[in-house]
Design an enzyme around this catalytic site. Sequence first.
Site, PDB file in Angstrom:
ATOM      1  N   CYS A   6      -1.804   3.410   1.534  1.00  0.00           N
ATOM      2  CA  CYS A   6      -3.165   3.917   1.721  1.00  0.00           C
ATOM      3  C   CYS A   6      -4.114   3.212   0.756  1.00  0.00           C
ATOM      4  CB  CYS A   6      -3.220   5.421   1.469  1.00  0.00           C
ATOM      5  SG  CYS A   6      -4.914   6.054   1.399  1.00  0.00           S
ATOM      6  N   VAL A   7      -5.134   2.587   1.296  1.00  0.00           N
ATOM      7  CA  VAL A   7      -6.008   1.756   0.465  1.00  0.00           C
ATOM      8  C   VAL A   7      -6.806   2.590  -0.532  1.00  0.00           C
ATOM      9  CG1 VAL A   7      -7.813   1.721   2.254  1.00  0.00           C
ATOM     10  CG2 VAL A   7      -7.772  -0.059   0.512  1.00  0.00           C
TER      11      VAL A   7
END
Lengths: 96, 96, 130, 130, 126, 126
Positions: free
Chosen positions: C78-79
Amino acid sequence: MLLHLLNRAPSSSSVHQDVLRAMGEEDGLMLIEDGVFGAVSAQVQHFPGLEGRLFALREDLESRGLAGRCDASVTIVDMDGFVALTEEAQRTVSWF
Amino acid sequence: MLLHLLNRAPSSSSVHQDVLRAMGEEDGLMLIEDGVFGAVSAQVQHFPGLEGRLFALREDLESRGLAGRCDASVTIVDMDGFVALTEEAQRTVSWF
Amino acid sequence: MRYALLVLGGPYSHQAAHSALRFAHAAIARGHRVDTVFFYHDGVHNAAHFAAPPQDEPHLVDAWCDLQRTHGTALQVCVAAALRRGLLDAREAERHGKSGASLEPSFELTGLGQLLDIGQTHERLITFAP
Amino acid sequence: MRYALLVLGGPYSHQAAHSALRFAHAAIARGHRVDTVFFYHDGVHNAAHFAAPPQDEPHLVDAWCDLQRTHGTALQVCVAAALRRGLLDAREAERHGKSGASLEPSFELTGLGQLLDIGQTHERLITFAP
Amino acid sequence: MSEITEAPHGDLLVMLRHAPHGSLWLREALDLALVGAAFGQSVSLLLMGDGVWALLRGQGPGPLGQKGSQSTFEMLEMYDIERLYIDVDSLEARGLTRDDLLLPVIEVPTSELSTVLAGHRQIFNF
Amino acid sequence: MSEITEAPHGDLLVMLRHAPHGSLWLREALDLALVGAAFGQSVSLLLMGDGVWALLRGQGPGPLGQKGSQSTFEMLEMYDIERLYIDVDSLEARGLTRDDLLLPVIEVPTSELSTVLAGHRQIFNF
């Protein structure tokens, strides 16, 4: 005299029971972070026998909306008062 | 049928109470990691009413020295058996 | 079946990543595919390029890369969770004025929508939390 | 008095680092010195050079650097805890065959003996845990 | 008394069990719910354990200026979140009632918790 | 019954409250105790809560080959660790007795826990 710091709510962690068993008769207990959930009236029964020695951090109560819900038996201190408590205590012990 | 995973010991976290309340009558409960401390005979009373639906992971029991202390009411499964349980369950829910 | 794993705990600090890796290998041994592992919350630390554990401990970052190489498992991070925890690929590093990258190249930064998509496209999604 | 803080929790994931920073500023405002902050366990992530939190959130790594610049506080990181969690200075990075560094330069890697030394040389040591 | 008048169902159930402010669990859980809603999924939330504190009125930003979660809940409402369930036992154990909460909730008794879980296609438990 | 025959004292008290294997707390706490002993400090350990599991006989390495803590305890003994205290209540609550443990321990009743804490110049609570 030791000052114990507790950052867990008594509703989800049982570490408060160990703190209470390890506290000397003059030791203080400071509730910070999620520990302040233990200061509300419906939860404070988890901390019996600490009259005048149970503290909760104002900033953490306020961010959680608990400022008006803190039990009268708990002494509310701000960050400055927290530092003052650590001056008085010989050592602090943090429980988590 | 759901399979619930629990990785906390009942002696230090109260999350097991929430798991039990959320479990359906056919759901299973798989104890992994520090959850397997709940499988020993002196602790298993925290998981009432789960006959045949309470499991503990063999690898985690063994690394903790608990293989011989697991209560007879708990079904020990190895990692392969754990995967098999997730095949049978529609979904898994992890509690921590 | 098509399995996906969601890892929420950092390596070493908690057992979550260890359990997830063992589960992945056991699932593959039973004939399943483990197509995707998604890393969220502190799980993003599993993608730390700079991780240098002691030689007598398992190297979890390498173990994830092996899983990808051997079984084609996609490693998605997840960025948003990664950026605040200091895991940037080269593009994000440049965008934030840092030189180099701290994300192991076998992992790819992606959005949370991908996690929801995984839940729909894989038959099983198992979460390993700290 | 001479204070030292021990931070055991990573930034963002837990409030520990936030509390420690606020405590440091309150202690200084009361006339104390906060000479040292030691980072151990997941606290080492406070030294992440690549941290890029959203703009509307406090930037904790920068806040620690500010504390050092303004008040001379030493920022010490346990090297063993840092290495396995992917925080390497340039020297450790080279030793482990990585290019660059992932440790913010204001922080210094040191051993656990330093933590025991802090306990002897500072009048108060306060721990902030996750 | 239960207010669950129809069988709970939906694409996505996000369970919020961690207190606000002390950790990032609540925030990162809400982010996921928000993405689900933005992608057009029907999203339910279930507050349980210390997660019920998330909806308490009168919360503020953190002392270092961290955002609270109130605005996120309001965004979720804007996205027309389907159902906001709350575990009544957890609420009562903390001395709270629905009047203390920011948003209207569906109270779930223990006997119906498993029905809520079973009614959703995807469950994320934070 | 208490075995604390003399007032507890020492340079360093490391409290171990986390179970082995599930997290790195125990390992990183023991590392600190080991450094203290290597530096010539008089080190005491206090096992409490799920930390008492750390001394259980028959532990193995983790399933990925992680080292257990048994060898570290043995190293501490080699370094002549001063005192290994155990909280009796925590031990009994888990159905354990001293015979289940790897090393000889000093049993501390609840009434004397605070004395152990007060008797050490530095306390680290993990």
